[in-house]
Write a protein that holds these residues in place. Structure first.
Motif, short mmCIF file in Angstrom:
data_model
loop_
_atom_site.label_atom_id
_atom_site.label_comp_id
_atom_site.label_asym_id
_atom_site.label_seq_id
_atom_site.Cartn_x
_atom_site.Cartn_y
_atom_site.Cartn_z
N MET A 27 0.84 -1.20 0.00
CA MET A 27 0.00 0.00 0.00
C MET A 27 0.87 1.25 0.00
SD MET A 27 -3.20 0.62 -0.26
CE MET A 27 -3.99 -0.87 0.29
N GLY A 28 1.97 1.22 0.74
CA GLY A 28 2.89 2.36 0.75
C GLY A 28 3.47 2.62 -0.64
N LYS A 29 3.83 1.56 -1.35
CA LYS A 29 4.35 1.70 -2.72
C LYS A 29 3.28 2.25 -3.66
CE LYS A 29 7.89 -1.86 -2.31
NZ LYS A 29 8.31 -3.20 -2.71
N PHE A 30 2.06 1.75 -3.52
CA PHE A 30 0.94 2.21 -4.35
C PHE A 30 0.66 3.69 -4.08
CE2 PHE A 30 -3.80 2.64 -4.73
CZ PHE A 30 -3.85 2.60 -6.12
N ASN A 31 0.60 4.06 -2.80
CA ASN A 31 0.37 5.47 -2.44
C ASN A 31 1.51 6.36 -2.97
OD1 ASN A 31 -2.02 4.83 -1.16
ND2 ASN A 31 -1.13 4.84 0.90
N GLU A 32 2.74 5.88 -2.85
CA GLU A 32 3.87 6.66 -3.33
C GLU A 32 3.78 6.88 -4.84
OE1 GLU A 32 8.75 6.75 -2.98
OE2 GLU A 32 7.67 4.97 -2.30
N GLY A 43 -5.43 10.28 1.88
CA GLY A 43 -5.82 8.88 2.04
C GLY A 43 -5.55 8.44 3.47
N GLU A 44 -6.50 7.75 4.03
CA GLU A 44 -6.37 7.28 5.42
C GLU A 44 -7.20 6.03 5.63
OE1 GLU A 44 -4.34 8.76 7.52
OE2 GLU A 44 -4.02 10.61 6.39
N GLY A 45 -6.78 5.22 6.59
CA GLY A 45 -7.59 4.12 7.08
C GLY A 45 -8.39 4.62 8.27
N LEU A 46 -9.49 3.95 8.55
CA LEU A 46 -10.36 4.36 9.64
C LEU A 46 -10.44 3.29 10.72
CD1 LEU A 46 -13.30 5.82 7.51
CD2 LEU A 46 -11.39 7.06 8.55
N HIS A 47 -10.59 3.72 11.96
CA HIS A 47 -10.82 2.78 13.06
C HIS A 47 -12.15 2.08 12.85
CE1 HIS A 47 -7.64 3.73 16.07
NE2 HIS A 47 -7.54 4.84 15.33
#
Length: 137
Positions: A27-32, A43-47
């Motif tokens: 996911m870090g590579k995709f976001n980068e 972009g963020e994940g949610l609790h």
């Protein structure tokens, strides 16, 4: 065109199960890649919903319900805000997301001021521009 990409919740995200190191790395590579291409705005994940609340509006009444919420398939686990030239380009980017089987995302275009036509008076347009400038700081 801006698009909100909504990552649907599943039983693991609702249980608070954190993604694997492998998924976080991918996911870090995709976001980068999206950042380098000038596509990703946020972009963020949610609790899980167990940490959330809903507010229902009925006239002047407000009813607050705290999580967890049923119907996991209708809950949101995360999001991206992206800027691309078309819905097709948004789809092509999101097809590259490193999810495995069972994940689902939804892509929705975000309204721009121009979409509101004459309903957005010059005063409201100025207010919108001023608020966006303040948020961008």
């Amino acid at each position: 065109m801006r698009f909100m990409v909504i990552v649907k919740a599943d039983k693991n995200s609702e249980a608070g199960v954190m993604p694997s190191t492998e998924l976080l790395t991918a996911m870090g590579k995709f976001n980068e890649a999206m950042v380098k291409a000038g596509v990703m705005l946020a972009g963020e994940g949610l609790h899980p919903s167990s940490n959330g609340a809903r507010i229902k509006f009925s006239g002047k009444d407000r009813t607050v319900t705290t999580g967890p919420f049923a119907a996991t398939s209708e809950l949101v686990a995360g999001f991206w805000l992206i800027q691309v030239k078309s819905r097709d380009e948004a789809i092509e980017w999101m097809k590259r997301a490193p999810f495995d089987g069972g994940s689902e995302i939804e892509i929705r275009q975000v309204f721009d001021a121009e979409d509101f036509g004459e309903a957005l008076t010059p005063e409201l347009r100025e207010q919108e521009q001023r608020l966006r400038a303040q948020v961008a700081k």
